[in-house]
Design an enzyme around this catalytic site. Structure first.
Site, PDB file in Angstrom:
ATOM      1  N   GLY A 173       8.887  22.899  51.350  1.00  0.00           N
ATOM      2  CA  GLY A 173       8.249  22.079  50.341  1.00  0.00           C
ATOM      3  C   GLY A 173       9.284  21.390  49.469  1.00  0.00           C
ATOM      4  O   GLY A 173      10.477  21.718  49.498  1.00  0.00           O
ATOM      5  N   CYS A 174       8.817  20.429  48.675  1.00  0.00           N
ATOM      6  CA  CYS A 174       9.738  19.662  47.830  1.00  0.00           C
ATOM      7  C   CYS A 174      10.316  20.513  46.705  1.00  0.00           C
ATOM      8  O   CYS A 174      11.526  20.499  46.454  1.00  0.00           O
ATOM      9  CB  CYS A 174       9.038  18.428  47.275  1.00  0.00           C
TER      10      CYS A 174
END
Length: 365
Positions: A173-174
């Protein structure tokens, strides 16, 4: 125990660049923000041939119709969105990118793998190794728990060797990318305590995806900054999983994400309690250099410069800086990245390059 430098040297060994032919690729869920960025990057990639794009909403329309900014590509004018089954996709492409919501990507991954395709998943469906942990954070049972052990966590600077041999890559994920890359070298070298880590992150609105929800309308987000996902954001599961591996024991952190009124970009600030050896600034710098000095997409800011989203937005770079605070005794580490690129699609292309034997920077510089 092997020295930190030896471990870093092994993990920084690049996979052999051997591929000179184009690889056929498909993007499932190509109409979202990450899907659009994937398509944009693949259209200009010297080793990729975009063979299929899917979207239930836009099935039958050309890529150029939906994304006019890509209309200068001949492929964009000819290629149409479809809504095909996994088996058909596997006949069209060798590598399939899944840019789908969690819980949906898992429905495609198994059939695609069985059909012989390689899968790069941008959802959270295969990032977490334990099915019970996935259920705890995502509130539903995992639909393919047998695949979790086969997935490689797609953080290239940390898992490059494993990505080389993978058939299923789970892109981080970011938020996790912005936390893990700064934190892992420090935990491996035992420069910081593992039980008192605090992470505060600020993210642009595109991190919520392309969807029509009240909280993400312009008038709700503009001129506003707000926390959310408190006290347990879903990304905590993969963050703590990977930090625990680096530390060699269970790690639990305090993480608070915030929504800020910009389109894209993440700025993360981490607060650590340094160990005795971690109070030496030279040891901190040495740990980061041992891990990332040869990494193209990691910028270590060792002078007076601090991370700034304007310097990374639109790129696959992450900036990292650190300061020891003599007043509080804390180590402050900061990072900046583009949530749609290094935090999603750009990192997926980086994994694709490793997986297929292309130069790691192909299509990204």
């Amino acid at each position: 125990m092997q020295s930190f430098v030896a471990i870093a040297a092994r993990r920084n060994t690049h996979c052999a660049v051997k591929n000179t032919e184009k690889t056929k690729v498909a993007v499932v869920g190509a109409s979202g923000y990450t899907g659009e960025e994937l398509v944009r990057l693949l259209l200009r990639h010297p080793g990729a041939e975009l063979a299929a794009i899917t979207s239930r909403q836009f099935a039958g329309k050309t890529l150029a119709e939906i994304f006019p900014r890509l209309a200068h590509h001949a492929t964009a004018k000819a290629l149409r969105f479809t809504d095909v089954k996994p088996a058909q996709l596997a006949e069209l492409a060798d590598v399939i990118f899944l840019a789908l919501p969690h819980g949906v990507a898992v429905e495609f991954a198994g059939p695609l793998l069985e059909a012989g395709a390689k899968v790069i998943d941008l959802s959270a469906d295969f990032r977490i190794k334990k099915a019970e942990m996935y259920q705890e954070f995502y509130a539903h049972a995992h639909a393919a728990p047998d695949l979790l052990s086969k997935a490689v966590y797609g953080l290239p600077e940390i898992h490059r060797t494993e990505i080389c041999e993978a058939r299923l890559v789970a892109c981080p994920g970011c938020y996790p990318t912005s936390i893990l890359l700064p934190a892992i070298p420090l935990l491996r070298e035992r420069l910081v305590e593992s039980d008192s880590i605090i992470a505060n992150s600020l993210s642009g609105v595109s991190g919520a995806g392309r969807k029509a929800e009240l909280d993400y309308l312009f008038v709700e987000c503009n001129e506003s900054v707000r926390p959310y996902g408190v006290p347990r954001h879903r990304h905590l599961a993969e963050i703590e999983q990977e930090l625990s591996v680096a530390a060699g024991g269970a790690v639990m952190i305090q993480f608070t994400p915030h929504l800020i009124p910009v389109n894209r970009g993440i700025l993360t600030t981490l607060y650590f309690a340094p160990t005795v050896i971690g109070k030496d600034p030279k040891r901190i710098g040495a740990a980061f250099r041992a891990s990332y000095a040869k990494e193209t997409f990691v910028r270590l800011l060792e002078e007076k410069t601090l991370p700034d989203t304007k310097n990374v937005v639109g790129s696959n770079f992450i900036e990292i800086a650190w300061r020891l605070d003599p007043r509080t005794g804390r180590l402050i580490v900061m990072s900046a990245e583009d949530n749609l690129l290094k935090g999603a699609s750009g990192q997926a292309i980086q994994c694709f390059n490793i997986l297929c034997g292309f130069k790691e920077t192909a299509g990204l510089l």
